[in-house]
Design a protein around this motif. Structure first.
Motif, PDB file in Angstrom:
ATOM      1  N   GLN A   1     -91.603 -33.686  51.041  1.00  0.00           N
ATOM      2  CA  GLN A   1     -91.879 -34.302  49.741  1.00  0.00           C
ATOM      3  C   GLN A   1     -91.850 -33.264  48.629  1.00  0.00           C
ATOM      4  O   GLN A   1     -91.264 -33.489  47.560  1.00  0.00           O
ATOM      5  N   ILE A   2     -92.486 -32.117  48.868  1.00  0.00           N
ATOM      6  CA  ILE A   2     -92.547 -31.069  47.844  1.00  0.00           C
ATOM      7  C   ILE A   2     -91.148 -30.545  47.525  1.00  0.00           C
ATOM      8  O   ILE A   2     -90.799 -30.310  46.366  1.00  0.00           O
ATOM      9  N   THR A   3     -90.321 -30.360  48.570  1.00  0.00           N
ATOM     10  CA  THR A   3     -88.953 -29.879  48.349  1.00  0.00           C
ATOM     11  C   THR A   3     -88.186 -30.846  47.464  1.00  0.00           C
ATOM     12  O   THR A   3     -87.485 -30.432  46.523  1.00  0.00           O
ATOM     13  N   VAL A   4     -88.296 -32.127  47.762  1.00  0.00           N
ATOM     14  CA  VAL A   4     -87.612 -33.137  46.945  1.00  0.00           C
ATOM     15  C   VAL A   4     -88.122 -33.104  45.506  1.00  0.00           C
ATOM     16  O   VAL A   4     -87.334 -33.163  44.546  1.00  0.00           O
ATOM     17  N   LEU A   5     -89.442 -32.990  45.336  1.00  0.00           N
ATOM     18  CA  LEU A   5     -90.022 -32.954  43.994  1.00  0.00           C
ATOM     19  C   LEU A   5     -89.577 -31.709  43.225  1.00  0.00           C
ATOM     20  O   LEU A   5     -89.354 -31.773  42.011  1.00  0.00           O
ATOM     21  N   VAL A   6     -89.437 -30.582  43.924  1.00  0.00           N
ATOM     22  CA  VAL A   6     -88.979 -29.362  43.262  1.00  0.00           C
ATOM     23  C   VAL A   6     -87.535 -29.516  42.796  1.00  0.00           C
ATOM     24  O   VAL A   6     -87.177 -29.092  41.690  1.00  0.00           O
ATOM     25  N   ILE A   7     -86.694 -30.128  43.625  1.00  0.00           N
ATOM     26  CA  ILE A   7     -85.302 -30.362  43.232  1.00  0.00           C
ATOM     27  C   ILE A   7     -85.252 -31.260  41.994  1.00  0.00           C
ATOM     28  O   ILE A   7     -84.505 -30.998  41.042  1.00  0.00           O
ATOM     29  N   ILE A   8     -86.061 -32.325  42.003  1.00  0.00           N
ATOM     30  CA  ILE A   8     -86.103 -33.226  40.847  1.00  0.00           C
ATOM     31  C   ILE A   8     -86.589 -32.478  39.607  1.00  0.00           C
ATOM     32  O   ILE A   8     -86.032 -32.630  38.508  1.00  0.00           O
ATOM     33  N   THR A   9     -87.620 -31.627  39.792  1.00  0.00           N
ATOM     34  CA  THR A   9     -88.130 -30.836  38.674  1.00  0.00           C
ATOM     35  C   THR A   9     -87.057 -29.900  38.141  1.00  0.00           C
ATOM     36  O   THR A   9     -86.895 -29.748  36.921  1.00  0.00           O
ATOM     37  N   GLY A  10     -86.293 -29.262  39.051  1.00  0.00           N
ATOM     38  CA  GLY A  10     -85.211 -28.372  38.636  1.00  0.00           C
ATOM     39  C   GLY A  10     -84.134 -29.098  37.847  1.00  0.00           C
ATOM     40  O   GLY A  10     -83.630 -28.600  36.837  1.00  0.00           O
ATOM     41  N   ILE A  11     -83.791 -30.308  38.305  1.00  0.00           N
ATOM     42  CA  ILE A  11     -82.770 -31.096  37.612  1.00  0.00           C
ATOM     43  C   ILE A  11     -83.249 -31.466  36.205  1.00  0.00           C
ATOM     44  O   ILE A  11     -82.514 -31.316  35.220  1.00  0.00           O
ATOM     45  N   LEU A  12     -84.493 -31.937  36.127  1.00  0.00           N
ATOM     46  CA  LEU A  12     -85.027 -32.333  34.825  1.00  0.00           C
ATOM     47  C   LEU A  12     -85.157 -31.133  33.888  1.00  0.00           C
ATOM     48  O   LEU A  12     -84.876 -31.233  32.683  1.00  0.00           O
ATOM     49  N   ALA A  13     -85.582 -29.997  34.475  1.00  0.00           N
ATOM     50  CA  ALA A  13     -85.762 -28.795  33.651  1.00  0.00           C
ATOM     51  C   ALA A  13     -84.433 -28.236  33.157  1.00  0.00           C
ATOM     52  O   ALA A  13     -84.396 -27.504  32.162  1.00  0.00           O
ATOM     53  N   SER A  14     -83.353 -28.550  33.832  1.00  0.00           N
ATOM     54  CA  SER A  14     -82.046 -28.005  33.447  1.00  0.00           C
ATOM     55  C   SER A  14     -81.366 -28.823  32.353  1.00  0.00           C
ATOM     56  O   SER A  14     -80.397 -28.353  31.742  1.00  0.00           O
ATOM     57  N   VAL A  15     -81.839 -30.032  32.119  1.00  0.00           N
ATOM     58  CA  VAL A  15     -81.132 -30.925  31.192  1.00  0.00           C
ATOM     59  C   VAL A  15     -81.099 -30.358  29.772  1.00  0.00           C
ATOM     60  O   VAL A  15     -80.027 -30.267  29.152  1.00  0.00           O
ATOM     61  N   TYR A  16     -82.241 -29.962  29.241  1.00  0.00           N
ATOM     62  CA  TYR A  16     -82.282 -29.484  27.849  1.00  0.00           C
ATOM     63  C   TYR A  16     -81.470 -28.193  27.654  1.00  0.00           C
ATOM     64  O   TYR A  16     -80.653 -28.106  26.727  1.00  0.00           O
ATOM     65  N   PRO A  17     -81.657 -27.147  28.520  1.00  0.00           N
ATOM     66  CA  PRO A  17     -80.821 -25.954  28.352  1.00  0.00           C
ATOM     67  C   PRO A  17     -79.332 -26.258  28.486  1.00  0.00           C
ATOM     68  O   PRO A  17     -78.510 -25.684  27.752  1.00  0.00           O
TER      69      PRO A  17
END
Length: 408
Positions: free
Chosen positions: A376-392
């Motif tokens: 679960q944590i791995t999936v959440l980290v991937i989602i967090t990475g994707i969301l964090a990459s959108v603005y940059p």
């Protein structure tokens, strides 16, 4: 494939900056997962102790017994019911109990208690209370001594009693008359739940049956231990159909607090990790914005020679995901090592033992975390990475190739 290679090499251009981000993610996950495992371990230990020392998995009573523990509200044909339950699939143990309220008195003091009459042999198949009596504190009815009693260390302190002390129990008999008898202490137990300890004393059911004149083949309670506590509801429904003259309750109904605790821990862990991942997400956004601003000229040249905006967007996103994944894997590995170590040796909070045991928790806790939590944590980290990459990444897309090449 080319974009993947470019993204992977790009994150190692500034090794120090990437290392700081990776360390931040890893340390955040380590703190979050270990704290969650600690809380989860405490909760699961409390649940297990309640099953093994206090309530079992399923209980059967007279439909009106739970209202006020009326001594006359008994289960009939006890042996037939026990034999039928023992044959049911998944049942590890069944025992009967006589339960009444009364007063325990010594020359020093008297206290109200719950008197539990047990059948020692079958009691040990369902409950592990006998294991909480150390060798210096007697035993759990190993001798066929008449009018023996097992009390807790907390109650012994209150009553100033010890092994071989006499305690007078006073209660109401089956005919409504006040009666009582003197019992000799043969064992002193101690669990992690001081309030429960202080309120319960144990005697042999044959002694209690004789004193209160309870008819044979009648008792107040049947307790069932299963091989899987999660099947308790289904088995309780099965026994309710089989014995319609009884009230059958599973552990969640007997102690709603335990059921609430399980759901509460899931909610707390989710909230805890959401806060940590949210904070890490903002850190990743700041880092990737710095990366984009530092590589303005490079990104402009890539777009000038034909790299589409979509590929630039994917490249920035891959860099962010790689950083997040490396940090996540490192954090999870460290978490596993710490949780497995302390899950074996325990975390000793003996300095706070009195306070913790007053609310039913052990002074030594063993962190634990289910395997699926790491997924679960791995999936959440991937989602967090994707969301964090959108603005940059969107910031990079706003660059005009000619202007970006001119800017240094």
């Amino acid at each position: 494939m080319v974009l993947t290679k470019i993204a992977w090499r790009s994150i190692w251009r500034s090794k120090l900056r990437s290392a700081v981000v990776i360390f931040a993610i890893a340390s955040g996950l380590l703190g979050g997962l270990f704290s969650s495992a600690w809380m989860n371990g405490m909760a699961m230990q409390r649940v297990k102790n309640t099953f093994t020392y206090e309530i079992g998995h399923i209980q059967l009573h007279h439909p009106e017994f739970s209202e006020n523990m009326d001594i006359k509200k008994t289960l009939l044909n006890i042996q037939e019911k026990i034999s039928g339950i023992e044959k049911s699939e998944g049942v590890l143990g069944v025992t009967e109990r006589i339960r009444i309220t009364g007063m325990a008195a010594t020359a020093n003091k008297n206290l109200g208690v719950n008197v539990v009459g047990v059948a020692p042999e079958t009691e040990k198949k369902v409950f592990e209370l006998y294991q909480k009596i150390d060798s210096a504190s007697g035993n759990f009815f190993e001798n066929d001594r008449k009018n023996a009693i097992v009390i807790s260390r907390a109650l012994a302190t209150e009553l100033n009693a010890k092994l071989k002390s006499k305690i007078v129990l006073t209660f109401q008999d089956f005919n409504g008359e006040i009666t009582g008898a003197a019992f000799k202490v043969v064992g002193i137990f101690k669990t992690d739940n001081n309030p429960w300890d202080k309120m319960h004393v144990f005697v042999k059911n044959k002694d209690l049956r004789r004193i209160i004149e309870l008819p044979e083949n009648q008792s107040h309670e049947i307790v069932v231990l299963l091989d899987d506590y999660e099947r308790a509801l289904l088995k309780a429904q099965e026994f309710q159909v089989k014995y319609p003259d009884t009230k059958v309750e599973d552990w969640a109904e007997i102690s709603p607090y335990l059921s609430l605790m399980s759901g509460y821990m899931d909610t707390m862990m989710g909230l805890f990790m959401a806060i940590i991942l949210g904070a890490l997400g903002f850190g990743i956004v700041n880092t990737m914005l710095m990366v984009v601003l530092e590589r303005t000229r490079e990104l402009g040249m890539l777009m000038a020679i034909g790299m589409t905006k979509r590929r630039v967007f994917v490249m920035i996103m891959l860099e962010t995901i790689f950083l997040a994944l490396i940090g996540a894997v490192l954090g999870e590995i460290l978490s596993m090592l710490f949780i497995n170590h302390f899950g074996k040796v325990g975390i000793d909070l003996s300095s706070m033992a009195e306070g913790m045991e007053s609310v039913g928790y052990s002074a030594i806790t063993y962190p634990m975390l289910e395997g699926y939590r790491y997924v679960q944590i791995t999936v959440l980290v991937i989602i967090t990475g994707i969301l964090a990459s959108v603005y940059p990444a969107l910031k990079a897309l706003k660059l005009h190739p000619a202007e970006a090449i001119r800017s240094i």
